[in-house]
Design a protein around this motif. Structure first.
Motif, mmCIF file in Angstrom:
data_model
loop_
_atom_site.group_PDB
_atom_site.id
_atom_site.type_symbol
_atom_site.label_atom_id
_atom_site.label_comp_id
_atom_site.label_asym_id
_atom_site.label_seq_id
_atom_site.Cartn_x
_atom_site.Cartn_y
_atom_site.Cartn_z
ATOM 1 N N ILE A 102 28.221 -58.523 48.334
ATOM 2 C CA ILE A 102 27.916 -57.410 47.450
ATOM 3 C C ILE A 102 26.800 -56.580 48.049
ATOM 4 C CG2 ILE A 102 26.696 -56.895 45.304
ATOM 5 C CD1 ILE A 102 28.286 -58.872 43.880
ATOM 6 N N ASP A 103 26.882 -55.280 47.878
ATOM 7 C CA ASP A 103 25.771 -54.418 48.247
ATOM 8 C C ASP A 103 25.471 -54.549 49.728
ATOM 9 O OD1 ASP A 103 23.963 -52.550 47.258
ATOM 10 O OD2 ASP A 103 22.321 -53.952 47.428
ATOM 11 N N ARG A 104 26.481 -54.485 50.508
ATOM 12 C CA ARG A 104 26.321 -54.947 51.860
ATOM 13 C C ARG A 104 27.225 -54.152 52.777
ATOM 14 N NH1 ARG A 104 25.500 -57.097 55.735
ATOM 15 N NH2 ARG A 104 25.081 -59.260 56.247
ATOM 16 N N GLY A 105 26.771 -52.965 53.125
ATOM 17 C CA GLY A 105 27.599 -52.108 53.950
ATOM 18 C C GLY A 105 27.855 -52.681 55.323
ATOM 19 N N LEU A 106 26.814 -53.206 55.932
ATOM 20 C CA LEU A 106 26.946 -53.708 57.278
ATOM 21 C C LEU A 106 27.359 -55.153 57.271
ATOM 22 C CD1 LEU A 106 23.735 -52.090 58.703
ATOM 23 C CD2 LEU A 106 26.074 -51.538 59.342
ATOM 24 N N ASN A 107 28.526 -55.445 57.781
ATOM 25 C CA ASN A 107 28.934 -56.837 57.894
ATOM 26 C C ASN A 107 30.084 -56.934 58.866
ATOM 27 O OD1 ASN A 107 31.646 -56.912 56.505
ATOM 28 N ND2 ASN A 107 30.376 -55.908 54.959
ATOM 29 N N THR A 108 30.477 -58.153 59.123
ATOM 30 C CA THR A 108 31.447 -58.356 60.193
ATOM 31 C C THR A 108 32.820 -58.752 59.696
ATOM 32 O OG1 THR A 108 30.782 -60.657 60.347
ATOM 33 C CG2 THR A 108 29.634 -59.100 61.767
ATOM 34 N N TYR A 147 14.630 -53.562 56.802
ATOM 35 C CA TYR A 147 15.781 -53.732 55.916
ATOM 36 C C TYR A 147 16.744 -52.593 56.222
ATOM 37 C CZ TYR A 147 12.952 -56.910 53.217
ATOM 38 O OH TYR A 147 12.184 -57.961 52.817
ATOM 39 N N TYR A 148 17.985 -52.803 55.865
ATOM 40 C CA TYR A 148 18.853 -51.651 56.057
ATOM 41 C C TYR A 148 19.738 -51.364 54.863
ATOM 42 C CZ TYR A 148 21.480 -55.537 58.166
ATOM 43 O OH TYR A 148 22.061 -56.739 58.447
ATOM 44 N N GLU A 149 19.293 -51.812 53.714
ATOM 45 C CA GLU A 149 20.127 -51.575 52.544
ATOM 46 C C GLU A 149 20.339 -50.106 52.227
ATOM 47 O OE1 GLU A 149 16.512 -53.620 50.359
ATOM 48 O OE2 GLU A 149 18.015 -52.949 48.944
ATOM 49 N N MET A 150 19.357 -49.268 52.561
ATOM 50 C CA MET A 150 19.500 -47.856 52.220
ATOM 51 C C MET A 150 19.853 -46.977 53.410
ATOM 52 S SD MET A 150 16.487 -47.347 49.426
ATOM 53 C CE MET A 150 16.540 -48.238 47.857
ATOM 54 N N THR A 151 20.311 -47.605 54.451
ATOM 55 C CA THR A 151 20.637 -46.858 55.660
ATOM 56 C C THR A 151 21.621 -45.725 55.382
ATOM 57 O OG1 THR A 151 20.281 -48.833 56.973
ATOM 58 C CG2 THR A 151 21.536 -47.047 58.004
ATOM 59 N N ASP A 152 22.682 -46.047 54.663
ATOM 60 C CA ASP A 152 23.687 -45.033 54.340
ATOM 61 C C ASP A 152 23.060 -43.834 53.635
ATOM 62 O OD1 ASP A 152 25.796 -46.316 55.420
ATOM 63 O OD2 ASP A 152 26.712 -46.952 53.525
ATOM 64 N N ARG A 153 22.171 -44.160 52.715
ATOM 65 C CA ARG A 153 21.565 -43.082 51.925
ATOM 66 C C ARG A 153 20.673 -42.209 52.815
ATOM 67 N NH1 ARG A 153 20.154 -47.075 46.708
ATOM 68 N NH2 ARG A 153 21.994 -48.351 47.130
ATOM 69 N N PHE A 154 19.990 -42.850 53.718
ATOM 70 C CA PHE A 154 19.101 -42.110 54.614
ATOM 71 C C PHE A 154 19.896 -41.222 55.574
ATOM 72 C CE2 PHE A 154 16.099 -42.160 58.387
ATOM 73 C CZ PHE A 154 15.240 -41.210 57.842
ATOM 74 N N VAL A 155 20.971 -41.780 56.078
ATOM 75 C CA VAL A 155 21.822 -41.006 56.980
ATOM 76 C C VAL A 155 22.424 -39.799 56.243
ATOM 77 C CG1 VAL A 155 23.961 -41.062 58.326
ATOM 78 C CG2 VAL A 155 22.356 -42.978 58.464
ATOM 79 N N ALA A 156 22.846 -40.058 54.994
ATOM 80 C CA ALA A 156 23.427 -38.974 54.193
ATOM 81 C C ALA A 156 22.405 -37.856 53.983
ATOM 82 C CB ALA A 156 23.907 -39.511 52.850
ATOM 83 N N TYR A 157 21.191 -38.256 53.744
ATOM 84 C CA TYR A 157 20.101 -37.303 53.539
ATOM 85 C C TYR A 157 19.930 -36.400 54.764
ATOM 86 C CZ TYR A 157 15.043 -36.039 53.606
ATOM 87 O OH TYR A 157 13.833 -35.403 53.718
ATOM 88 N N GLN A 158 19.867 -37.039 55.917
ATOM 89 C CA GLN A 158 19.679 -36.266 57.151
ATOM 90 C C GLN A 158 20.871 -35.347 57.429
ATOM 91 O OE1 GLN A 158 18.826 -39.991 59.448
ATOM 92 N NE2 GLN A 158 17.109 -38.822 60.266
ATOM 93 N N LYS A 159 22.047 -35.916 57.224
ATOM 94 C CA LYS A 159 23.251 -35.150 57.524
ATOM 95 C C LYS A 159 23.369 -33.929 56.605
ATOM 96 C CE LYS A 159 27.318 -34.768 59.654
ATOM 97 N NZ LYS A 159 28.034 -33.780 58.862
ATOM 98 N N CYS A 160 23.063 -34.129 55.346
ATOM 99 C CA CYS A 160 23.207 -33.038 54.387
ATOM 100 C C CYS A 160 22.220 -31.910 54.704
ATOM 101 C CB CYS A 160 22.999 -33.546 52.970
ATOM 102 S SG CYS A 160 23.359 -32.311 51.706
#
Lengths: 334, 334
Positions: A145-151, A189-202
């Motif tokens: 759960i809550d885990r974008g990065l996984n294998t 930590y990288y739980e908010m990585t997606d959110r940070f990337v989205a911020y930069q991209k937007c």
DNA sequence: CTGAAAGCGCTTACAG
DNA sequence: CTGAAAGCGCTTACAG
């Protein structure tokens, strides 16, 4: 302490064999006479007998127990997830062994071992920061759960955080904001990585420059948001602030108020999660909804699927977010 | 799935009996040679053997599991209590079977049965509204949390809510308030009985009349507090409001803001619990602290005491509250 | 110093 | 229609 009543006792009382009692109690008793059945049921009722859990499991190997590891039971998001998990499990006569890892990978490792040792049927793991844990899972079904990065390619329950966060940044830009800050998690930590990337991209997509001094990190808690915002406001001249989650946004509110900064007139704030409480803040917080309860509920559902059909793939699920417009963002006239 | 490795396998590999392996693994192996011990430990390590939980329990009857029933896992107070319970249990190698009763006595009854059936070592019951549940507990140790009204003389963990609430009402009176309202729980429950009685008594002790129209009840949640306050403000001309708990106070804040009522200038508010978030509200909430984490921690501690010393009395504990002065109360000049 | 055997409380394959 | 017996994987009292 009274000696516990056993199947043997019941058998003796009724005057049949333990086989008979066992078969009848497990609904495999078609072949027995109605009379025998009734006598068994009556004795069971009268002596309040129920089969010993451990003995039963030793032969049947079905613990009907699921382990769940969360980083923080008091976190408002996770407690909702737990509620969802428990609700589904309860309906299916499973029970929940809850483990609180306090964000420690080491503790998570220990819990996984303990849970395996107790023969849980599976583990629901909510850990944003431990890729290598999966290797520990051996032959046990598990859901992430809550885990974008996984294998792995199954049993992932994800939220489209990227789009959700992108949209809120875009909303700010459309409202006329150009100096937009962000609160994110601590480095490491990288739980908010997606959110940070989205911020930069937007920002980039809309011709806005990224300023690293507009970003502050910290623990993803109320207090963490408070401290981060205080620091950020010292150095950055921003008109809007995107918070990695609602708890940080609550801290941001306080940091703003402390300095006489009025929300949304002087500073616009957007959160993420849509915790119940955010609708009651002053002003009510504009945020992005994640379906926390559903996430937990679905995780439990998939868990049972994995347990009951070990040869099938465990489904994946990607939830979309929902923008919740309230009153914490100022819209500039054009 | 790979066949699980058993003590027999280890015994065969090392070339000793299962007795030997068992004794060594359970630290009863003083009598065995250092060489044998090492060989056993090595095999155990190599094959990652650990004794089967169910088999072990069938003979030892020591589940090292505690059940806990709470009315709502997402409740900010209870999730702190859970954290405390889990923390202590974890240190003692116990695990927590968590049950969410959704305030339903019927579900609580079902959980008690299920937990007993699973041979938990004891049950921690946080249920403000089910006196007769205790009879179900039979021979199991149990601890009662948040439960002033009960029929037993041990294993009670209580908070001196009466004094805590009395003090906050007194604080309001001392600050010059005379028209003081209260938000309490729905009729039928009695979790806040002590607080309500303290409210009435304090009014009386200070020569203030009790007005039933100054009191509103509802679910003890944020939304419950919101609705109750909205109703109350329609009919009652009060200058201060004592809320049964912090969550209701948060709802009260919103109800006030909705109507342009400024806190504390137009309406003073006091909460109860001292949830972390209350320090971050605007204005920060004056409230009464209950040591939620400690309550859980102590409950778990007493639980293990009860398990390990079944013949001794389980201790009781009475926590005192602490008044937390912040900025939600207006003090009138004299 | 070590092991064979009984027993914990169930379920199930098998025989009748 | 029913039961005797084996077996699940351990621990422990007992014998040697």
């Amino acid at each position: 302490m009274l000696k516990k009543i056993t199947i043997k006792d019941i058998a003796n009382i009724v005057g049949v064999s333990t086989t008979t009692v066992s078969q009848i109690l497990n609904n495999k008793g078609q072949r027995f006479s109605e009379e025998t059945k009734q006598k068994v049921f009556q004795a069971v009722e009268k002596y309040d007998y129920s089969p010993d859990y451990f003995a039963k499991n030793m032969v049947q190997r079905e613990s009907r127990t699921v382990g769940m590891i969360v980083p923080d039971v008091t976190d408002l998001f996770f407690s909702k997830v737990i509620e969802g998990v428990e609700t589904y499990l309860n309906r299916k006569d499973y029970m929940l062994l809850l483990c609180n890892s306090k964000h420690s990978t080491e503790m998570e490792r220990g819990f996984i071992k303990q849970l395996q040792n107790r023969s849980v049927a599976g583990i629901i793991l909510a850990s944003p920061n431990a890729l290598e844990l999966e290797k520990k899972m051996k032959h046990l079904p598990y859901i992430l759960i809550d885990r974008g990065l996984n294998t792995r390619e199954q049993g992932n329950i994800l939220v489209n955080e990227y789009d959700g966060f992108y949209n809120s940044v875009k909303y700010l830009i459309d409202a006329g904001h150009t100096k937009i800050g962000m609160l994110t998690n601590e480095t490491g930590y990288y739980e908010m990585t997606d959110r940070f990337v989205a911020y930069q991209k937007c920002l980039k997509d809309h011709g806005l420059e990224f300023h690293s001094e507009f970003v502050e990190d910290g623990p993803v808690t109320i207090h963490g948001g408070y401290v981060a915002t205080r620091e950020l406001l010292k150095r950055a001249d921003i008109s809007a602030l995107c918070c990695g989650n609602d708890q940080m946004a609550i801290g941001a509110y306080r940091a703003a108020f402390d300095q006489g900064i009025v929300i949304p007139d002087d500073l616009s704030i957007i959160g993420f999660d849509n915790l119940e409480i955010t609708g009651y803040l002053n002003p009510p917080l504009t945020t992005v909804e994640q379906p926390a309860f559903d996430i937990g509920y679905t995780a439990a559902e998939y868990m049972l699927h994995a347990i009951n059909f070990p040869d099938k793939m465990i489904p994946n699920k990607l939830y979309q977010t929902k923008f919740i417009l309230r009153d914490s963002v100022k819209v500039f006239d054009r």
